[in-house]
Scaffold this motif. Sequence first.
Motif, PDB file in Angstrom:
ATOM      1  N   GLU A 146      -6.889 -24.445  15.245  1.00 43.43           N
ATOM      2  CA  GLU A 146      -7.878 -24.395  16.441  1.00 43.43           C
ATOM      3  C   GLU A 146      -7.352 -25.076  17.437  1.00 43.43           C
ATOM      4  N   ALA A 147      -6.274 -25.993  17.142  1.00 43.36           N
ATOM      5  CA  ALA A 147      -6.683 -26.982  18.581  1.00 43.36           C
ATOM      6  C   ALA A 147      -4.972 -26.085  18.865  1.00 43.36           C
ATOM      7  N   VAL A 148      -3.983 -25.607  18.383  1.00 37.19           N
ATOM      8  CA  VAL A 148      -3.301 -24.716  19.037  1.00 37.19           C
ATOM      9  C   VAL A 148      -4.656 -23.458  20.033  1.00 37.19           C
ATOM     10  N   LEU A 149      -4.949 -23.330  19.416  1.00 41.71           N
ATOM     11  CA  LEU A 149      -5.753 -21.778  19.839  1.00 41.71           C
ATOM     12  C   LEU A 149      -6.765 -22.521  21.296  1.00 41.71           C
ATOM     13  N   ASN A 150      -6.850 -23.600  21.369  1.00 35.89           N
ATOM     14  CA  ASN A 150      -7.729 -24.266  22.805  1.00 35.89           C
ATOM     15  C   ASN A 150      -6.502 -24.143  23.794  1.00 35.89           C
ATOM     16  N   LEU A 151      -4.805 -24.068  23.397  1.00 36.46           N
ATOM     17  CA  LEU A 151      -4.085 -24.430  23.853  1.00 36.46           C
ATOM     18  C   LEU A 151      -4.160 -23.317  24.297  1.00 36.46           C
ATOM     19  N   PHE A 152      -3.723 -21.613  23.965  1.00 32.99           N
ATOM     20  CA  PHE A 152      -3.607 -20.868  23.283  1.00 32.99           C
ATOM     21  C   PHE A 152      -4.155 -19.649  24.963  1.00 32.99           C
ATOM     22  N   ASP A 153      -5.357 -20.633  25.288  1.00 28.81           N
ATOM     23  CA  ASP A 153      -6.526 -20.372  26.017  1.00 28.81           C
ATOM     24  C   ASP A 153      -5.687 -20.118  27.551  1.00 28.81           C
ATOM     25  N   CYS A 154      -4.828 -21.081  27.808  1.00 25.06           N
ATOM     26  CA  CYS A 154      -4.486 -20.949  28.876  1.00 25.06           C
ATOM     27  C   CYS A 154      -3.085 -19.880  28.614  1.00 25.06           C
ATOM     28  N   TRP A 155      -2.235 -19.604  27.810  1.00 17.68           N
ATOM     29  CA  TRP A 155      -1.500 -18.361  28.377  1.00 17.68           C
ATOM     30  C   TRP A 155      -2.687 -17.364  28.375  1.00 17.68           C
ATOM     31  N   VAL A 156      -3.804 -16.748  28.012  1.00 12.90           N
ATOM     32  CA  VAL A 156      -4.291 -15.790  28.145  1.00 12.90           C
ATOM     33  C   VAL A 156      -5.828 -15.912  29.531  1.00 12.90           C
ATOM     34  N   THR A 157      -5.498 -16.799  29.472  1.00 12.25           N
ATOM     35  CA  THR A 157      -6.939 -16.587  30.695  1.00 12.25           C
ATOM     36  C   THR A 157      -6.463 -17.150  32.215  1.00 12.25           C
ATOM     37  N   PRO A 158      -6.815 -16.227  32.919  1.00 14.45           N
ATOM     38  CA  PRO A 158      -5.786 -16.745  34.375  1.00 14.45           C
ATOM     39  C   PRO A 158      -6.386 -18.397  35.456  1.00 14.45           C
ATOM     40  N   GLU A 159      -7.825 -17.753  34.844  1.00 17.17           N
ATOM     41  CA  GLU A 159      -8.634 -18.874  35.458  1.00 17.17           C
ATOM     42  C   GLU A 159      -7.772 -20.437  35.036  1.00 17.17           C
TER      43      GLU A 159
ATOM     44  N   THR B  70     -12.644 -16.811  15.705  1.00 18.23           N
ATOM     45  CA  THR B  70     -14.098 -17.244  17.491  1.00 18.23           C
ATOM     46  C   THR B  70     -12.754 -16.937  18.524  1.00 18.23           C
ATOM     47  N   PHE B  71     -11.846 -17.254  18.193  1.00 17.81           N
ATOM     48  CA  PHE B  71     -10.489 -16.824  19.231  1.00 17.81           C
ATOM     49  C   PHE B  71     -10.584 -16.001  20.191  1.00 17.81           C
ATOM     50  N   ASN B  72     -10.628 -14.796  18.990  1.00 17.38           N
ATOM     51  CA  ASN B  72     -10.787 -13.047  19.567  1.00 17.38           C
ATOM     52  C   ASN B  72     -12.033 -13.136  20.286  1.00 17.38           C
ATOM     53  N   ALA B  73     -13.157 -13.938  20.055  1.00 18.94           N
ATOM     54  CA  ALA B  73     -14.489 -13.313  20.501  1.00 18.94           C
ATOM     55  C   ALA B  73     -14.511 -14.294  22.140  1.00 18.94           C
ATOM     56  N   ARG B  74     -13.637 -15.032  22.044  1.00 22.10           N
ATOM     57  CA  ARG B  74     -13.755 -15.119  23.422  1.00 22.10           C
ATOM     58  C   ARG B  74     -12.774 -14.946  24.410  1.00 22.10           C
TER      59      ARG B  74
ATOM     60  N   ARG C 202       0.640 -23.203   9.145  1.00 24.12           N
ATOM     61  CA  ARG C 202       0.122 -22.784   8.386  1.00 24.12           C
ATOM     62  C   ARG C 202      -0.997 -22.084   9.033  1.00 24.12           C
ATOM     63  N   PRO C 203      -1.042 -20.459   8.003  1.00 22.39           N
ATOM     64  CA  PRO C 203      -1.938 -19.668   8.215  1.00 22.39           C
ATOM     65  C   PRO C 203      -3.641 -20.169   8.793  1.00 22.39           C
ATOM     66  N   GLY C 204      -3.570 -19.471   9.898  1.00 21.79           N
ATOM     67  CA  GLY C 204      -4.786 -19.574  10.546  1.00 21.79           C
ATOM     68  C   GLY C 204      -5.950 -18.821  10.298  1.00 21.79           C
ATOM     69  N   SER C 205      -7.228 -19.043   9.500  1.00 24.56           N
ATOM     70  CA  SER C 205      -8.187 -18.726   9.282  1.00 24.56           C
ATOM     71  C   SER C 205      -8.808 -17.749   9.842  1.00 24.56           C
ATOM     72  N   ALA C 206      -9.448 -16.887   8.535  1.00 31.25           N
ATOM     73  CA  ALA C 206     -10.444 -16.228   9.337  1.00 31.25           C
ATOM     74  C   ALA C 206     -11.393 -16.114  10.470  1.00 31.25           C
ATOM     75  N   ALA C 207     -11.640 -17.355  10.378  1.00 30.15           N
ATOM     76  CA  ALA C 207     -12.834 -18.216  11.190  1.00 30.15           C
ATOM     77  C   ALA C 207     -12.128 -18.436  12.340  1.00 30.15           C
TER      78      ALA C 207
ATOM     79  N   ILE D 195      -1.309 -12.818  17.748  1.00 28.21           N
ATOM     80  CA  ILE D 195      -1.638 -14.643  17.349  1.00 28.21           C
ATOM     81  C   ILE D 195      -1.646 -15.197  16.368  1.00 28.21           C
ATOM     82  N   PRO D 196      -2.113 -14.770  15.128  1.00 32.59           N
ATOM     83  CA  PRO D 196      -1.830 -14.897  13.312  1.00 32.59           C
ATOM     84  C   PRO D 196      -0.718 -15.126  13.635  1.00 32.59           C
ATOM     85  N   THR D 197       0.547 -15.143  13.440  1.00 36.06           N
ATOM     86  CA  THR D 197       2.232 -14.815  13.177  1.00 36.06           C
ATOM     87  C   THR D 197       1.515 -15.817  14.234  1.00 36.06           C
ATOM     88  N   TYR D 198       1.570 -16.470  15.402  1.00 40.77           N
ATOM     89  CA  TYR D 198       2.334 -16.727  16.345  1.00 40.77           C
ATOM     90  C   TYR D 198       1.713 -18.122  15.325  1.00 40.77           C
TER      91      TYR D 198
END
Length: 211
Positions: free
Chosen positions: A89-102, A200-204, A191-196, A181-184
Amino acid sequence: MEDMESLGRGWRGTEAGWIEAAYQLLIEGGVEAVKILPLARRLRLSRTSFYWHFTDRESLLAALVKRWQEKNTGNLVLQTEIAAATINEAVLNLFDCWVTPELFDAALDVAMRNWARTDSDLGRAFEAADNTRLAAIRAMFQRHGYGAEEADIRANTVYLTQVGYLALGTAETLETRLQRIPTYLLTFTGRPGSAAELETFNARHRARIES
């Protein structure tokens, strides 16, 4: 983004307008393109209007550096500090930077790194920025139970992968990035990412694909 005519409104324009025009010239042609007369022409203002907002070109360039520091390094650090139940979940928060120009302006980071190669002061500032970003990512891993050495290696793997994307100018659609994203996650955290977590990340970001 506002157009140049609106940013240059008024016979002296606005400080934000001059900075935005300078940003666009930096992205288009590098720091050598950021000069007062071309900026004035782009904003349809007189050259002397510039000096109501900035003492000289160097003060404008300093404003661009501040914009880069606050937006890219500042936002990246903030994303690593968002409360997260798991490391994925923490890494996905960071990934927001890579896919959100804002949150993180990739074009600006590339332009600034190119500029830093010819400016020793900015080169030191960029080295400090890289160190700050890596320290934040490292601390994120350590908060989730990774030892210091492993956290350092994983932080470097995460960050240098993205730096590589930018340095090579890798073109990748948002849809493709989301599919990877799952493989990253598994690669970066072990650790594999859970479906939830993934949903949540994809929904964002899904709305940006569908728009």
